[in-house]
Design an enzyme around this catalytic site. Sequence first.
Site, short mmCIF file in Angstrom:
data_model
loop_
_atom_site.label_atom_id
_atom_site.label_comp_id
_atom_site.label_asym_id
_atom_site.label_seq_id
_atom_site.Cartn_x
_atom_site.Cartn_y
_atom_site.Cartn_z
CG ASP A 25 -2.73 1.03 1.08
OD1 ASP A 25 -2.67 1.26 0.20
OD2 ASP A 25 -3.15 1.10 1.69
N GLY A 26 -0.03 2.08 -0.52
CA GLY A 26 0.84 3.87 -0.56
C GLY A 26 1.73 3.91 -2.17
NE ARG A 29 -1.66 6.04 0.90
CZ ARG A 29 -1.32 5.39 1.96
NH1 ARG A 29 -1.75 6.41 3.28
NH2 ARG A 29 -1.85 4.33 2.20
CG HIS A 42 0.54 2.38 -9.37
ND1 HIS A 42 -0.03 1.89 -7.87
CD2 HIS A 42 -0.38 2.94 -9.45
CE1 HIS A 42 -1.06 2.22 -8.01
NE2 HIS A 42 -1.24 3.05 -8.49
CG LEU A 136 10.35 -16.75 -2.93
CD1 LEU A 136 10.21 -17.01 -1.70
CD2 LEU A 136 11.09 -15.50 -2.59
#
Length: 252
Positions: A25-26, A29, A42, A136
């Site tokens: 998130d963020g 912003r 992004h 992974l």
Amino acid sequence: MTDTSSTEAIPAVGAIPRHIAVIMDGNGRWATKRFMPRVAGHTKGVDAVRIMIESCIEQEVRYLTLFAFSSENWRRPEEEVSILMRLFMTALEREVSRMHANDICLKVVGDLSRFSPALQKKIRDAENKTARNDRLTVTICANYGGRWDIVQAMNRLRAAQPELTQIEEQHLTPYLSMAYAPEPDLFIRTGGEQRISNFLLWQLAYTELYFTDTFWPDFGRTELMAAIQSYQQRERRFGRTSEQLLESKKAS
């Protein structure tokens, strides 16, 4: 193979989380704070994903799950959604070969039917290319929602075993979208919000939660180590008392 649910059995616990789940998130912003268009955040967030993957490999984390696009994100401005879809395509084109070379398995879970045929093909090709890798496992949750996951699992179970009249937890678990992975040990949300936003509702039942004000594009190795160090201070009891946990440690 399906891992046993933490509400049915006590899982093994190590100093390093076996599975980390992240709400990234963020991004918007981060960009707005720098007087940049949201898409710049992004784009920068993709770089942070690369660093996160590298850091997880260094720490020998085995599963990393990233919430890239929720089923609720379609409510965002049409232009931003379109940019996110193009960015997803570009990231797949650029990163999959690198992931494959580093023995990383890529999976994408969610309702992919709303994506363009071209994007769906890119996803299938990427999954097939990396399917045998096991250093992974990176899961991208795209057009995903925790409630959707439970409903689709129930529908698949009913189709596969219509004779069942009493459904138990162990019946449903294999049909969840991430049945191939153990439940997350550590959940991280960046950007300052403190909620799980319909992410892995079933799987997060006993996960340790970590929230940080750091925006996702700024979340790097140092921030990951801070989250892991916080995790290492937690007492993971899974319903037991502290005294029982101490006795268990002594016995082992």
